[in-house]
Design an enzyme around this catalytic site. Structure first.
Site, PDB file in Angstrom:
ATOM      1  N   GLY A  11      39.516  39.465  51.414  1.00  0.00           N
ATOM      2  CA  GLY A  11      38.969  40.173  50.458  1.00  0.00           C
ATOM      3  C   GLY A  11      38.772  41.490  50.459  1.00  0.00           C
ATOM      4  O   GLY A  11      37.709  42.178  50.032  1.00  0.00           O
ATOM      5  N   SER A  12      39.755  42.240  50.863  1.00  0.00           N
ATOM      6  CA  SER A  12      39.540  43.873  51.083  1.00  0.00           C
ATOM      7  C   SER A  12      39.614  44.310  49.605  1.00  0.00           C
ATOM      8  O   SER A  12      38.848  45.575  49.275  1.00  0.00           O
ATOM      9  CB  SER A  12      40.695  44.461  51.716  1.00  0.00           C
ATOM     10  N   ASN A  13      40.107  43.774  48.687  1.00  0.00           N
ATOM     11  CA  ASN A  13      39.967  43.931  47.077  1.00  0.00           C
ATOM     12  C   ASN A  13      38.581  43.856  46.653  1.00  0.00           C
ATOM     13  O   ASN A  13      38.075  44.481  46.004  1.00  0.00           O
ATOM     14  CB  ASN A  13      40.777  43.547  46.317  1.00  0.00           C
ATOM     15  N   LYS A  86      45.037  30.151  43.303  1.00  0.00           N
ATOM     16  CA  LYS A  86      45.199  28.884  42.407  1.00  0.00           C
ATOM     17  C   LYS A  86      45.214  29.446  41.163  1.00  0.00           C
ATOM     18  O   LYS A  86      45.107  30.362  40.571  1.00  0.00           O
ATOM     19  CB  LYS A  86      43.830  28.142  42.640  1.00  0.00           C
ATOM     20  N   ILE A  88      44.613  29.600  37.216  1.00  0.00           N
ATOM     21  CA  ILE A  88      43.377  29.677  36.259  1.00  0.00           C
ATOM     22  C   ILE A  88      43.323  28.564  35.457  1.00  0.00           C
ATOM     23  O   ILE A  88      44.501  28.599  34.589  1.00  0.00           O
ATOM     24  CB  ILE A  88      42.922  31.105  35.964  1.00  0.00           C
ATOM     25  N   ASN A 102      44.218  40.396  36.929  1.00  0.00           N
ATOM     26  CA  ASN A 102      44.767  40.050  38.498  1.00  0.00           C
ATOM     27  C   ASN A 102      45.534  41.316  39.072  1.00  0.00           C
ATOM     28  O   ASN A 102      46.081  42.085  38.290  1.00  0.00           O
ATOM     29  CB  ASN A 102      45.800  38.810  38.304  1.00  0.00           C
ATOM     30  N   HIS A 104      48.462  42.288  41.634  1.00  0.00           N
ATOM     31  CA  HIS A 104      49.911  41.666  42.206  1.00  0.00           C
ATOM     32  C   HIS A 104      50.476  42.832  43.113  1.00  0.00           C
ATOM     33  O   HIS A 104      50.332  43.955  42.563  1.00  0.00           O
ATOM     34  CB  HIS A 104      50.766  41.342  40.990  1.00  0.00           C
ATOM     35  N   GLU A 174      46.142  49.235  46.055  1.00  0.00           N
ATOM     36  CA  GLU A 174      45.332  48.655  45.383  1.00  0.00           C
ATOM     37  C   GLU A 174      43.895  48.732  45.349  1.00  0.00           C
ATOM     38  O   GLU A 174      43.313  48.722  44.561  1.00  0.00           O
ATOM     39  CB  GLU A 174      45.513  47.237  45.745  1.00  0.00           C
TER      40      GLU A 174
HETATM   41  C1  GRF Z   1      46.550  41.627  47.692  1.00  0.00           C
HETATM   42  O1  GRF Z   1      47.706  42.113  48.170  1.00  0.00           O
HETATM   43  C2  GRF Z   1      46.634  41.166  46.188  1.00  0.00           C
HETATM   44  O2  GRF Z   1      47.785  42.170  45.267  1.00  0.00           O
HETATM   45  C3  GRF Z   1      47.328  40.054  46.181  1.00  0.00           C
HETATM   46  O3  GRF Z   1      46.645  39.244  47.306  1.00  0.00           O
HETATM   47  C4  GRF Z   1      46.233  40.393  48.333  1.00  0.00           C
HETATM   48  C5  GRF Z   1      44.802  40.240  48.476  1.00  0.00           C
HETATM   49  O4  GRF Z   1      44.391  41.011  49.418  1.00  0.00           O
HETATM   50  N1  GRF Z   1      47.117  39.231  45.019  1.00  0.00           N
HETATM   51  P1  GRF Z   1      42.712  41.051  49.894  1.00  0.00           P
HETATM   52  O5  GRF Z   1      42.112  39.574  50.126  1.00  0.00           O
HETATM   53  O6  GRF Z   1      41.994  41.589  48.682  1.00  0.00           O
HETATM   54  O7  GRF Z   1      42.748  41.919  51.246  1.00  0.00           O
END
Ligand code: GRF
Length: 204
Positions: A11-13, A86, A88, A102, A104, A174
């Site tokens: 969950g870093s994003n 998963k 959607i 999303n 990627h 990201e």
């Molecule tokens: C990221 O690299 C994203 O591009 C991919 O999964 C990873 C998720 O990382 N879809 P985090 O859980 O947000 O740290």
């Protein structure tokens, strides 16, 4: 703008988006966290931030109605998938047309599709001898990684890079790219016409 985030991992994003809402960079709020597994690190982050969260149970036909209800109860306007492993389900796409994004970890359309997730992506990029990689935010359609591209950030692939080195370089961009795109959506600066998407620059 009310954002729901779907995640399966650390969950870093999720954290970067929640922080950007908190700081005012995104004029919005994370209203719901949907985790695909009970041991996903993202749940702890949501708890720490006081963001409501839910864990998917059973098959997609079992969880879809309850997730849809929770999304509507939270007045969700946009869904951000952030490491969500998963597919959607169609009803969700139909309820949020062009409102599911999303991220990627590669420059789509290259290195996307089935099997291209996590470290596999970076291994493939390095094995192919690419000079650059990056991150892509795209609109989610009914297939893997094929929806219209909203924005990309490029990073170099350096000689001697391991897949892990490249993964961490991509992940750090990201954390800037996703909040910037969500900010543009919240500020109504994203123009969608057919499969073409453009973003107007921030207003001064
Ligand atoms: C990221 O690299 C994203 O591009 C991919 O999964 C990873 C998720 O990382 N879809 P985090 O859980 O947000 O740290």
């Amino acid at each position: 703008m009310n954002i729901a985030i779907f995640a399966s991992g650390g969950g870093s994003n999720f954290q970067a988006i929640a922080d950007a809402c908190e700081s005012g960079h995104i004029p919005g709020r994370v209203v719901l966290c949907v985790a695909s597994r009970a041991d996903a690190g993202v749940i702890e982050r949501a708890e720490r931030l006081g963001i409501p969260h839910t864990v998917l149970q059973g098959s997609s036909s079992e969880w879809t109605p309850s997730v849809l209800r929770q999304l509507h109860e939270a007045s969700t306007q946009l869904i951000a998938l952030a490491g969500f492993m998963k597919m959607i389900p169609k009803p969700l796409i139909q309820h949020f047309p062009r409102r599911i994004l999303n991220i990627h970890p590669a420059l789509l359309p290259a290195y996307g599709g089935k099997g291209m997730y996590g470290i596999h992506v970076h291994r493939a990029v390095i094995a192919a001898g690419e000079a650059e990689s990056g991150a892509t935010v795209h609109v989610v359609d009914e297939d893997y990684d094929t929806g219209p591209i909203v924005a990309q950030t490029r990073v170099p692939v350096l000689s001697g890079d391991t897949p892990e080195d490249l993964a961490s370089r991509v992940l750090s961009v990201e954390h800037q790219l996703y909040p910037d795109v969500l900010r543009a959506f919240a500020e109504h600066r994203v123009r969608l016409s057919g499969n073409q998407i453009s973003i107007d620059p921030p207003r001064p």
